[in-house]
Design an enzyme around this catalytic site. Structure first.
Site, PDB file in Angstrom:
ATOM      1  N   HIS A  62       0.871  -1.180   0.000  1.00 32.33           N
ATOM      2  CA  HIS A  62       0.000   0.000   0.000  1.00 32.33           C
ATOM      3  C   HIS A  62       0.907   1.230   0.000  1.00 32.33           C
ATOM      4  CE1 HIS A  62      -3.628  -2.380   1.273  1.00 32.33           C
ATOM      5  NE2 HIS A  62      -2.686  -3.141   1.812  1.00 32.33           N
ATOM      6  N   PHE A  63       1.024   1.888  -1.144  1.00 32.62           N
ATOM      7  CA  PHE A  63       1.911   3.049  -1.246  1.00 32.62           C
ATOM      8  C   PHE A  63       1.167   4.386  -1.124  1.00 32.62           C
ATOM      9  CE2 PHE A  63       5.633   0.808  -3.657  1.00 32.62           C
ATOM     10  CZ  PHE A  63       6.016   0.194  -2.471  1.00 32.62           C
ATOM     11  N   ARG A  64      -0.142   4.333  -0.870  1.00 25.67           N
ATOM     12  CA  ARG A  64      -0.932   5.458  -0.359  1.00 25.67           C
ATOM     13  C   ARG A  64      -1.164   6.614  -1.335  1.00 25.67           C
ATOM     14  NH1 ARG A  64      -2.990   2.305   3.449  1.00 25.67           N
ATOM     15  NH2 ARG A  64      -1.681   1.960   5.278  1.00 25.67           N
ATOM     16  N   HIS A 232      -2.732 -12.654   3.122  1.00 28.72           N
ATOM     17  CA  HIS A 232      -2.242 -12.600   4.513  1.00 28.72           C
ATOM     18  C   HIS A 232      -2.961 -13.568   5.468  1.00 28.72           C
ATOM     19  CE1 HIS A 232      -5.575  -9.804   4.484  1.00 28.72           C
ATOM     20  NE2 HIS A 232      -4.861  -8.761   4.126  1.00 28.72           N
ATOM     21  N   ASP A 302       2.446  -6.904   2.693  1.00 25.80           N
ATOM     22  CA  ASP A 302       1.327  -6.085   3.149  1.00 25.80           C
ATOM     23  C   ASP A 302       1.852  -4.790   3.774  1.00 25.80           C
ATOM     24  OD1 ASP A 302      -1.241  -5.212   3.569  1.00 25.80           O
ATOM     25  OD2 ASP A 302      -1.642  -6.490   5.298  1.00 25.80           O
ATOM     26  N   HIS A 306       1.768   3.892   8.279  1.00 27.57           N
ATOM     27  CA  HIS A 306       1.059   4.988   8.932  1.00 27.57           C
ATOM     28  C   HIS A 306       2.088   5.819   9.689  1.00 27.57           C
ATOM     29  CE1 HIS A 306      -2.857   3.236   8.044  1.00 27.57           C
ATOM     30  NE2 HIS A 306      -2.445   2.095   8.545  1.00 27.57           N
TER      31      HIS A 306
END
Length: 443
Positions: A62-64, A232, A302, A306
């Protein structure tokens, strides 16, 4: 003019022949010769004492970007990838806006091309609203396939009902990836969260929550005759169950579920908080059993960064997720050195596996005609993972202070030496991956 662009000499190469000393010659970004190579090259890289693996592909990050770039973006996330020996990533659709249309997918591809440091593909999110377009969307260039959240999501990206999942499966032809937690059970069990106590996270998100959803998902795959990829896996029960359904279900495991256990909540607090959660040693050993017996197909990090501020909120307001793309290779090589899996099995789960499951064109093997994507590692090198080493914008890792044996020393993407001995040596040249089930037509 030199015969080759680059020759990587004197390495122990791990490929379809097993492990053995070999040279690798590269021309025009492709592997053109293997063995003892005598020709001349513009650059000769002496890899004596090192192992060369097929480029590691992390199929869940997840590179946002767009929308949440205060904690990561395509450039910073992919910098972490190549610093950790990862040559390619599949990135997830829970951005803002969501990646659920041709426009949002193509915008991400444009944003990543020649800006990301590794090669890439992007999942398209499967929703109730876009189900009629998925057959076209999943075949677009640079699309890794469809990703569905059956739990642990919000808004239109959440498809918690069997009818919605069935409609998506009927609409598509490629393998689809699923976050498998039962959203109905999660809602019912919210009262089990203990304010200020992140160790209650796996009580709320219990093994039964995961198992219920995975059973439903497999039944829907059988009903529709479609292939699913269960992300996962966090419970031993799911691993035992999925062993009987390998014809329709492929299985991902993560380094954190293989490495951490219930003691992580005491040491790390909310920094150990993930969905699905890190569980106790018995579940960790059950997941390892799935690695040993071949039920687990691939490894994905995964990577879900944050900021410290977001992680420091009191549970349950704290955000779920941790960094992982940069630490995937060193944490797993440490497990190789500890005898938990062979180097061949690691390669199987990080290059051959993604190639096999998703039909990646020209990647996943050290073989003539394939892209020269190489992960070069020193299996004897001892290093300590630190927050300072992490290139993610989040700036932290749950493995801060952990000493490992086995370290990535080189990342080669399509023949370009991108990372060497901890330094970024080539500007970003990332390109979208191609897939056998979505090759462009000519003519």
């Amino acid at each position: 003019m030199a015969q080759y662009d680059t020759i990587f000499k004197n390495a122990t190469v791990v490929n379809h022949d097993g492990e053995g000393l070999a040279d690798i010659a590269v021309k025009g970004g492709k592997i053109v010769a293997l063995g003892t190579i005598a020709g001349d090259a513009d650059e000769v890289v002496d890899c004596r004492g090192l192992h060369i693996l097929p480029g590691v592909i992390d199929t869940q990050v997840h590179f946002r970007e767009p929308g949440l770039t205060h904690k990561e973006d395509l450039e910073s996330g992919s910098l972490g990838a190549v610093m950790g020996g990862v040559t390619g990533v599949f990135e997830m659709p829970n951005t803002n806006p969501l990646t659920t249309s041709r426009e949002t997918l193509e915008a991400k591809i444009a944003a990543g091309t020649n800006r990301m440091h590794c090669d890439f593909a992007f999942y398209i999110g499967g929703t109730h609203e876009n189900v009629g377009e998925l057959a076209v969307l999943e075949k677009l260039p640079g699309c890794a396939g469809v990703k569905v959240f059956m739990g642990s999501s919000t808004g239109s990206l959440l498809v918690q009902d069997d009818a919605g999942v069935e409609a998506i499966l009927r609409a598509i032809s490629r393998r689809a990836a699923f976050h498998s937690e039962d959203e109905y059970m999660l809602e019912e069990r919210k009262h089990l969260r203990v304010p200020g106590d992140p160790s209650s996270h796996p009580v709320w998100r219990s093994p039964e929550v995961a198992m219920s959803c995975t059973t439903r998902l497999v039944n829907l795959a059988r009903k529709t005759g479609k292939r699913i990829h269960v992300l996962h896996i966090s419970t031993r029960e799911e691993m035992i169950y999925l062993a009987d359904h390998k014809d329709v279900a492929s299985v991902e495991v993560t380094p954190h579920h293989l490495t951490l256990d219930e003691t992580a909540y005491t040491r790390l607090g909310t920094y150990a908080q993930m969905n699905p959660p890190v569980r106790d040693k018995a579940h960790r050993e059950g997941i390892w059993k799935g690695v040993e017996n071949g039920v687990a197909d691939i490894l994905g990090s995964d990577h879900a960064p944050h900021t410290r501020e977001e992680k420091d909120h009191a549970y349950p307001a704290s955000h779920s997720g941790m960094t992982g793309v940069q630490t995937l290779v060193p944490t797993m090589l440490d497990h190789v050195n500890a005898g938990k899996l062979s180097l061949q099995r690691f390669v199987d789960m990080t290059s051959y596996g993604p190639n096999r499951l998703f039909g990646i064109a020209g990647k996943g093997r050290i073989a003539v005609g394939y892209d020269a994507d190489l992960t070069i590692v020193d299996m004897k090198r001892r290093e300590t993972i630190t927050n300072e080493w992490i290139r993610s914008r989040a700036g932290w890792t749950p493995y801060d202070g952990v000493e490992v044996t086995g370290w990535p020393v080189g990342t080669v993407v399509r023949g370009h030496k991108v990372m060497w001995q901890g330094e970024l040596v080539t500007p970003s040249k990332g390109q979208p991956m191609r897939f056998l089930e979505a090759l462009p037509t000519q003519g």
